[in-house]
Design a protein around this motif. Sequence first.
Motif, short mmCIF file in Angstrom:
data_model
loop_
_atom_site.label_atom_id
_atom_site.label_comp_id
_atom_site.label_asym_id
_atom_site.label_seq_id
_atom_site.Cartn_x
_atom_site.Cartn_y
_atom_site.Cartn_z
N ILE A 81 0.84 -1.21 0.00
CA ILE A 81 0.00 0.00 0.00
C ILE A 81 0.87 1.26 0.00
CG2 ILE A 81 -1.63 1.33 1.40
CD1 ILE A 81 -2.87 -1.43 2.17
N ILE A 82 1.96 1.25 0.77
CA ILE A 82 2.83 2.43 0.83
C ILE A 82 3.49 2.69 -0.52
CG2 ILE A 82 4.99 3.31 1.83
CD1 ILE A 82 4.12 2.05 4.48
N ILE A 83 3.98 1.67 -1.18
CA ILE A 83 4.65 1.86 -2.48
C ILE A 83 3.66 2.30 -3.55
CG2 ILE A 83 5.93 0.69 -4.32
CD1 ILE A 83 7.58 1.32 -1.80
N VAL A 84 2.47 1.72 -3.58
CA VAL A 84 1.46 2.14 -4.55
C VAL A 84 1.06 3.60 -4.27
CG1 VAL A 84 -0.92 1.76 -5.31
CG2 VAL A 84 0.63 -0.17 -5.05
N ALA A 85 0.92 3.96 -3.00
CA ALA A 85 0.58 5.35 -2.65
C ALA A 85 1.70 6.30 -3.08
CB ALA A 85 0.33 5.47 -1.15
N LEU A 108 10.83 9.72 0.87
CA LEU A 108 10.57 9.58 2.31
C LEU A 108 9.38 8.67 2.57
CD1 LEU A 108 11.22 13.21 3.55
CD2 LEU A 108 12.56 11.19 4.10
N LEU A 109 8.32 8.83 1.78
CA LEU A 109 7.15 7.97 1.96
C LEU A 109 7.48 6.51 1.65
CD1 LEU A 109 4.13 7.51 2.48
CD2 LEU A 109 3.74 8.03 0.06
N SER A 110 8.16 6.26 0.54
CA SER A 110 8.45 4.88 0.16
C SER A 110 9.46 4.23 1.11
CB SER A 110 8.94 4.80 -1.28
OG SER A 110 10.10 5.55 -1.45
#
Length: 154
Positions: A81-85, A108-110
Amino acid sequence: MKIKSQRDFWSGFLFVAVGLAFAWGSTEYSFGSSARPGPAYFPFGLGVLLALLGGMVLFKALTIETEDGEPIGSIAWRPLIIIVAAICLFGLMLPRLGLALTLPAVILLSSLAGDEFKLKDALLNSALLTFGSWLIFVWGLRLVIPVWPTVFGA
């Protein structure tokens, strides 16, 4: 025929499927020539290479015996979910905020998808990858990518 490694079998199968889909989809475009490649040249070649790699992994899964058959574990939903986001965020932010703000945010998010998040390492990666991306794509290849937010001009 017995599947000797479930992980290799399904990953090889997906590689072949995605590779063939890209190769087949690229046939709608002009191939061009080796000197002046068209829009189908790279996706077709990459799709064929991906399908060949998948075929080799499939062959390994069907011929080389493993101890426990390497069963597929549970799906890691959080990193997925984090990588798709992060990918969606990149597509939404780049035209509006430019490369200089989008890449650090996405990196930073990924980096939160991993088990060993360290803010210092993520910030260093953000700085290096942002500078490297600017160097390669904007300065080196002269691609028209917004570097700064549209508020600040070009």
